[in-house]
Design a protein around this motif. Structure first.
Motif, mmCIF file in Angstrom:
data_model
loop_
_atom_site.group_PDB
_atom_site.id
_atom_site.type_symbol
_atom_site.label_atom_id
_atom_site.label_comp_id
_atom_site.label_asym_id
_atom_site.label_seq_id
_atom_site.Cartn_x
_atom_site.Cartn_y
_atom_site.Cartn_z
ATOM 1 N N SER A 491 0.825 -1.203 0.000
ATOM 2 C CA SER A 491 0.000 0.000 0.000
ATOM 3 C C SER A 491 0.861 1.256 0.000
ATOM 4 O O SER A 491 0.399 2.335 -0.376
ATOM 5 N N TRP A 519 -3.256 -0.192 -3.702
ATOM 6 C CA TRP A 519 -3.892 0.615 -2.663
ATOM 7 C C TRP A 519 -3.062 1.855 -2.382
ATOM 8 O O TRP A 519 -1.840 1.839 -2.515
ATOM 9 N N PRO A 524 -8.258 0.087 4.021
ATOM 10 C CA PRO A 524 -9.133 0.342 2.881
ATOM 11 C C PRO A 524 -10.477 0.928 3.292
ATOM 12 O O PRO A 524 -10.990 0.655 4.370
ATOM 13 N N SER A 529 -9.878 3.601 -2.153
ATOM 14 C CA SER A 529 -8.581 3.132 -1.657
ATOM 15 C C SER A 529 -7.675 2.671 -2.796
ATOM 16 O O SER A 529 -6.491 2.432 -2.571
ATOM 17 N N ALA A 557 -2.837 -4.880 -5.289
ATOM 18 C CA ALA A 557 -3.238 -4.341 -3.989
ATOM 19 C C ALA A 557 -3.238 -5.469 -2.965
ATOM 20 O O ALA A 557 -3.260 -6.644 -3.312
#
Length: 603
Positions: A491, A519, A524, A529, A557
């Motif tokens: 992320s 992400w 999220p 996101s 992600a």
């Protein structure tokens, strides 16, 4: 001279279909939950309850009498140590053959086509009714079930039906409604097992792997976010799952049974596998040879099955695992598990992971010419850049917007050998996995696991570097990404596209469009996101009538399922599916569609 006719194509649109994010997320409006102590068994605790035995699915349940396989089972309360006998555990309901130890997965039902089954089930719980699903002939138009009160038993008899890979399950009590945030209050999918019908005369040797999940929301305690989880394959959680030992050239047939209700994109490191069939509770579709797809990641919805086949062609240590980060990160371990570990036994992964060990043997890797050398810097940026981390080939690079979030597109040609030196300039350790590439195991990039020929992929500490030798065995679309502390680092932006072209070809950025989803936050909150190439919205792509454009769609992600489509002036433009995971689809599957099928993590 007539001017070229052009169109403005709105590049890939995005919809989030579902997410299997952290079950730890909670809200202030949760219902009152039972205390953790009802379910969690400390490492040193003992009780009078039987201990669950991990079921490797090698021995079918029951005995055959007069052409009928008779199986007697009961549901009992038991202690389940999801790692080792010395680790913390869970107090659960489990299924046992009468007179035997309770098992997770539930006892294997396996018979040849034409066999009749007589199965008795007794509810040995004194406080819960149970409902039994899946004890019926396959295929069927509807799911059959029956309920048992505490102490009640029932026997059913039926012909097994057509060959295939199925499952059966037992539901404990009545599931409560989900939490206000949409996550389940509890999961009781440890009460499920494989049901295999072989063709008459038997099937080739295979292994059966069953995914079971126990989950329970709890009020307080030391568990991450108040959710206790047992995520296992054949009754154990990594790093205590069974090691699969095999030889180079030894074909592997695996029946994978997702007995949970969660979605799992199952990923094999270092090799492609063929999908031979897909099934569920009601039936199994066995594909004809021309429809076998070669993939490295196959998405499995809840309560579905897969028959897959592959052949290891290189030695080393590899992984087969769910690619949802929240199903394999260390935080799914039970409270107290790390404290019970032997010294120096810490693992950065847990949950739905199987280790593969291929004995030394010949290799199928081919390379031409001297290796290409490339430096890739793992960098840490300020919060104002939107992402904290990222890969770059420029050591002085500083991003000025989210557009620089994914790493650079790495482009190579088939049969090139490439030495990529990853230089960690961050304050945190990392390691890079070359997702989908067929390469030597020591370069596969799972820190402290990937190993062959006396070498191992290390944890790359801050200020250190490691050189991976990559092999480009086939043209296609691949991904490179962090394989350490995945939720934070993925992320944070530690991923990028890797493209292999046929020998001599050059990537034309005007007609070849890599699109990679990731992400932009470790927590999220729906479609917002997700970023595509580091952006919330995409610029238009210009196309000349009559020319072919290729979109390379990648999903890395930590969680979620996605779809995509192409539009012109607000209208959907048909697209032709051409390849999956770097392997061309069979010709008859290259068909125009309005949108991509669901795309899971690692596809």
């Amino acid at each position: 001279m007539k001017a070229k006719q052009t169109h403005r194509l709105l590049a890939v649109a995005l919809v989030l279909l579902s997410t299997s994010g952290p079950l730890s997320a909670q809200t202030e409006t949760e219902p009152v939950r039972p205390p953790e102590a009802e379910f969690l068994i400390p490492a040193a605790a003992t009780s009078g309850l039987p201990l669950v035995q991990a079921n490797d699915n090698e021995v079918p349940a029951g005995t055959v009498r007069n052409g009928v396989r008779e199986i007697s089972m009961e549901v009992v309360r038991a202690d389940w140590r999801v790692e080792t006998r010395h680790s913390p555990g869970l107090r659960v309901a489990a299924v046992a053959e009468v007179g035997g130890a309770p098992m997770i997965p539930a006892p294997l039902i396996r018979v040849e086509e034409g066999t009749r089954l007589r199965v008795s089930v007794r509810n040995g719980l004194d406080d819960e009714s149970v409902t039994v699903f899946g004890l019926h002939t396959r295929p069927t138009d509807e799911e059959h079930s029956f309920e048992l009160a505490p102490g009640e038993a029932r026997t059913v008899e039926f012909p097994a039906g057509e060959p295939g890979t199925y499952l059966y399950r037992i539901q404990e009590g009545t599931p409560p409604p989900p939490l206000p945030n949409g996550f389940p209050f509890q999961e009781r999918e440890q009460l499920a097992g494989a049901f295999v019908v072989d063709p008459e005369g038997g099937a080739p040797n295979d292994r059966i792997m069953v995914i079971n999940i126990f989950g329970q929301s709890v009020a307080d305690g030391d568990s991450e976010g108040g959710y206790l989880e047992g995520l296992t394959i054949n009754g154990r959680s990594w790093p205590y799952t069974e090691r699969l030992e095999m030889a180079v050239g030894e074909t592997q047939r695996w029946r994978v049974v997702n007995a949970s209700k969660r979605f799992h994109p199952m990923h094999l490191h270092g090799f492609f596998f063929s999908v031979l069939s897909r099934g569920d509770m009601t039936g199994d579709t066995i594909y004809e040879p021309r429809s076998h797809r070669s993939v490295v990641t196959e998405p499995m919805r809840g309560e579905t099955t897969m028959l897959m086949e592959w052949t290891p062609s290189r030695e080393g240590r590899w992984l087969f695992h769910c690619h949802l980060s929240f199903h394999v990160w260390a935080e799914v371990r039970l409270p107290g598990a790390e404290e019970a570990d032997p010294e120096h036994a810490h693992s950065h992964m847990a949950g739905l992971v199987m280790g593969i060990e291929v004995a030394p043997g010949p290799t199928d890797l081919v390379s031409e010419g001297e290796p290409v050398e490339l430096d890739l810097y793992a960098k840490e940026y300020g919060a104002e850049a939107g992402y904290r981390y990222g890969f770059t080939q420029d050591p002085a690079f500083q991003p000025d917007s989210l557009t620089e979030a994914p790493g650079p597109v790495l482009v190579f040609n088939q049969y090139q050998a490439v030495d990529v030196t990853v230089r960690n300039t961050m304050s945190i350790p990392t390691g890079v996995h070359w997702h989908g590439l067929e390469l030597d195991s020591w370069a596969d990039g799972v820190p402290n696991w990937s190993a062959s020929a006396g070498r191992m992929s290390p944890v790359i500490e801050p200020g250190e570097a490691f050189t991976y030798r990559l092999s480009m065995m086939r043209p296609g679309t691949f991904i490179y990404h962090s394989h350490l502390n995945d939720v934070e680092q993925l992320s944070g932006g530690l991923y990028g596209p890797l493209i292999v072209l046929p020998p001599g070809e050059i990537l034309d950025p005007r007609t070849d469009h890599p699109k990679i989803w990731g992400w932009n936050t470790p927590e999220p909150s729906g479609p917002g996101s997700f970023d595509l190439n580091g952006l919330r919205t995409q610029p238009d792509a210009e196309a000349v009538v009559g020319e072919t454009h290729r979109f390379r769609i990648m999903h890395i992600a930590p969680a979620g399922q996605l779809s995509a489509w192409l539009t012109k002036d607000g209208e959907v433009v048909p697209i032709t599916l051409y390849a999956k995971d770097g392997a061309d689809l069979p010709p008859h599957q290259r068909v125009p569609v309005d949108r991509l099928p669901r795309l899971g993590v690692g596809e």
